[in-house]
Each structure stands twice: as structure tokens, then as C-alpha cells.
Write a protein that holds these residues in place. Structure first.
Motif, PDB file in Angstrom:
ATOM      1  N   THR A  93      -3.986 -12.061  -2.668  1.00 47.20           N
ATOM      2  CA  THR A  93      -3.609 -11.807  -1.278  1.00 47.20           C
ATOM      3  C   THR A  93      -2.205 -12.332  -0.998  1.00 47.20           C
ATOM      4  N   ALA A  94      -1.937 -13.566  -1.421  1.00 48.27           N
ATOM      5  CA  ALA A  94      -0.607 -14.143  -1.225  1.00 48.27           C
ATOM      6  C   ALA A  94       0.454 -13.308  -1.941  1.00 48.27           C
ATOM      7  N   ALA A  95       0.157 -12.915  -3.178  1.00 50.48           N
ATOM      8  CA  ALA A  95       1.107 -12.120  -3.958  1.00 50.48           C
ATOM      9  C   ALA A  95       1.374 -10.774  -3.294  1.00 50.48           C
ATOM     10  N   SER A  96       0.344 -10.152  -2.768  1.00 52.56           N
ATOM     11  CA  SER A  96       0.492  -8.864  -2.099  1.00 52.56           C
ATOM     12  C   SER A  96       1.404  -8.993  -0.879  1.00 52.56           C
ATOM     13  N   GLU A  97       1.182 -10.034  -0.083  1.00 56.06           N
ATOM     14  CA  GLU A  97       2.013 -10.267   1.100  1.00 56.06           C
ATOM     15  C   GLU A  97       3.472 -10.510   0.714  1.00 56.06           C
ATOM     16  N   LEU A  98       3.685 -11.340  -0.297  1.00 56.73           N
ATOM     17  CA  LEU A  98       5.051 -11.671  -0.698  1.00 56.73           C
ATOM     18  C   LEU A  98       5.751 -10.496  -1.368  1.00 56.73           C
ATOM     19  N   ALA A  99       5.008  -9.707  -2.135  1.00 57.53           N
ATOM     20  CA  ALA A  99       5.598  -8.510  -2.744  1.00 57.53           C
ATOM     21  C   ALA A  99       6.011  -7.515  -1.657  1.00 57.53           C
ATOM     22  N   ARG A 100       5.151  -7.353  -0.658  1.00 60.60           N
ATOM     23  CA  ARG A 100       5.481  -6.450   0.454  1.00 60.60           C
ATOM     24  C   ARG A 100       6.702  -6.967   1.218  1.00 60.60           C
ATOM     25  N   ASN A 101       6.775  -8.286   1.459  1.00 60.73           N
ATOM     26  CA  ASN A 101       7.952  -8.853   2.118  1.00 60.73           C
ATOM     27  C   ASN A 101       9.214  -8.601   1.295  1.00 60.73           C
ATOM     28  N   THR A 102       9.101  -8.764  -0.029  1.00 61.10           N
ATOM     29  CA  THR A 102      10.239  -8.523  -0.919  1.00 61.10           C
ATOM     30  C   THR A 102      10.750  -7.099  -0.758  1.00 61.10           C
ATOM     31  N   LEU A 103       9.823  -6.163  -0.673  1.00 66.03           N
ATOM     32  CA  LEU A 103      10.181  -4.750  -0.533  1.00 66.03           C
ATOM     33  C   LEU A 103      10.737  -4.441   0.856  1.00 66.03           C
ATOM     34  N   ILE A 104       9.996  -4.825   1.889  1.00 68.94           N
ATOM     35  CA  ILE A 104      10.342  -4.417   3.259  1.00 68.94           C
ATOM     36  C   ILE A 104      11.544  -5.185   3.802  1.00 68.94           C
ATOM     37  N   TYR A 105      11.486  -6.511   3.736  1.00 70.77           N
ATOM     38  CA  TYR A 105      12.533  -7.324   4.361  1.00 70.77           C
ATOM     39  C   TYR A 105      13.685  -7.634   3.424  1.00 70.77           C
ATOM     40  N   GLY A 106      13.418  -7.685   2.116  1.00 77.64           N
ATOM     41  CA  GLY A 106      14.471  -7.992   1.150  1.00 77.64           C
ATOM     42  C   GLY A 106      15.107  -6.768   0.542  1.00 77.64           C
ATOM     43  N   GLY A 107      14.579  -5.583   0.865  1.00 74.78           N
ATOM     44  CA  GLY A 107      15.132  -4.352   0.311  1.00 74.78           C
ATOM     45  C   GLY A 107      14.786  -4.138  -1.153  1.00 74.78           C
ATOM     46  N   GLY A 108      13.777  -4.843  -1.634  1.00 76.05           N
ATOM     47  CA  GLY A 108      13.379  -4.755  -3.038  1.00 76.05           C
ATOM     48  C   GLY A 108      13.838  -5.982  -3.798  1.00 76.05           C
ATOM     49  N   GLY A 109      13.264  -6.169  -4.958  1.00 70.99           N
ATOM     50  CA  GLY A 109      13.608  -7.326  -5.777  1.00 70.99           C
ATOM     51  C   GLY A 109      12.684  -7.402  -6.970  1.00 70.99           C
ATOM     52  N   THR A 110      12.351  -8.620  -7.382  1.00 72.04           N
ATOM     53  CA  THR A 110      11.509  -8.799  -8.555  1.00 72.04           C
ATOM     54  C   THR A 110      10.417  -9.830  -8.295  1.00 72.04           C
ATOM     55  N   MET A 111       9.370  -9.735  -9.110  1.00 70.61           N
ATOM     56  CA  MET A 111       8.354 -10.770  -9.191  1.00 70.61           C
ATOM     57  C   MET A 111       8.309 -11.204 -10.650  1.00 70.61           C
ATOM     58  N   THR A 112       8.485 -12.478 -10.879  1.00 70.09           N
ATOM     59  CA  THR A 112       8.333 -13.048 -12.214  1.00 70.09           C
ATOM     60  C   THR A 112       6.999 -13.767 -12.227  1.00 70.09           C
ATOM     61  N   ALA A 113       6.135 -13.418 -13.186  1.00 69.33           N
ATOM     62  CA  ALA A 113       4.773 -13.948 -13.227  1.00 69.33           C
ATOM     63  C   ALA A 113       4.500 -14.572 -14.580  1.00 69.33           C
TER      64      ALA A 113
END
Length: 138
Positions: free
Chosen positions: A46-66
Motif C-alpha cells: 500500500t505504501a509503495a503504491s501511494e509513493l509510486a503514484r506520487n512519483t508519477l503524478i507529482y514528480g512527473g515520473g522517476g524511479t523506484m529502487t527495491a
């Protein structure tokens, strides 16, 4: 940080909704490999989903390193979300429950922080945002 089965970290591009879905799938696989309980898996995903969506919507895209991590005899999953967007001008406000800079419910950052064991936010206006979260196996 180590990725699945002792490999290096996995870096996933988040540039469209498909990247958010891929992020959830990767996090689920890592959480299962780390043997997180079902409840802890759900919190992390759930946390990852929220942060990934924030990365896309508010950050204009980016990366997730896992990656799977091991410290002090414990195992966990660490995720780092990075974007080169506008940054967050008021971190305190952004971490307030109910506050949103868009049309969301205002639970993304504050909710994600509550769902994980470690939460580090690094941001500055015009500098982008990096959020690192860790969930430890109990």
C-alpha cells in the motif's frame, strides 16, 4: 542493498500507470521472499503504491529502487522512490493528514509513513524528491 536472491537492487522506471502496477508486483514478490506476514506485506504494498503514484503524478515520473536488506540480524525490504519534479515546498504541511496538493485524499505521504518502519524524505523546491522506506520482518 541487495535485490532478489542476493542480486543487486532492482531499479524500476515509473513513467506511466504501468510502472505503478509493476512497482506493486515487484514489492509483493520481495515482501514474500523476505517472509513478511500478510498484514505487513499489505502495508508495504500500500505504501509503495501511494509513493509510486506520487512519483508519477507529482514528480512527473522517476524511479523506484527495491532491494532486500539485512541489518543487525534482521531482514527487510527497502524501497527508494526518486523523481526530479518540483520538490515539496512545505514538508510539514505535506505530511499532515488530509492535506493534498491535488485531487487525492491527502493520505499518500503521511499514510505511507505510518505503514512502514522507516521513512526518510529528502526534498527541496526545484530539486525533486526522494523517499526511502523500509519494512522489517518481525
Amino acid at each position: 542493498m541487495n535485490g532478489p536472491a542476493g542480486q543487486g537492487p532492482t531499479v524500476l522506471e515509473i513513467s506511466a500507470n504501468a510502472g505503478v502496477v509493476q512497482a506493486r508486483q515487484l514489492v509483493r514478490a520481495l515482501a514474500q521472499e523476505c517472509r513478511l506476514s500478510l498484514v505487513e506485506q499489505t502495508k508495504l504494498i500500500t505504501a509503495a503504491s501511494e509513493l509510486a503514484r506520487n512519483t508519477l503524478i507529482y514528480g512527473g515520473g522517476g524511479t523506484m529502487t527495491a532491494a532486500l536488506v539485512s541489518e543487525y540480524g534482521r531482514r527487510g525490504v527497502r524501497l527508494v522512490f526518486t523523481d526530479h519534479g518540483p520538490g515539496i515546498p512545505d514538508v510539514g504541511l505535506a505530511l499532515t493528514d488530509g492535506w493534498t496538493s491535488g485531487n487525492g485524499m491527502g493520505l499518500g505521504l503521511s499514510g505511507s509513513k505510518r505503514l512502514v518502519d522507516e521513512f526518510v524524505l529528502d526534498t527541496a523546491p526545484g530539486q525533486g524528491t526522494t523517499v526511502s522506506i523500509t519494512k522489517w520482518a518481525r
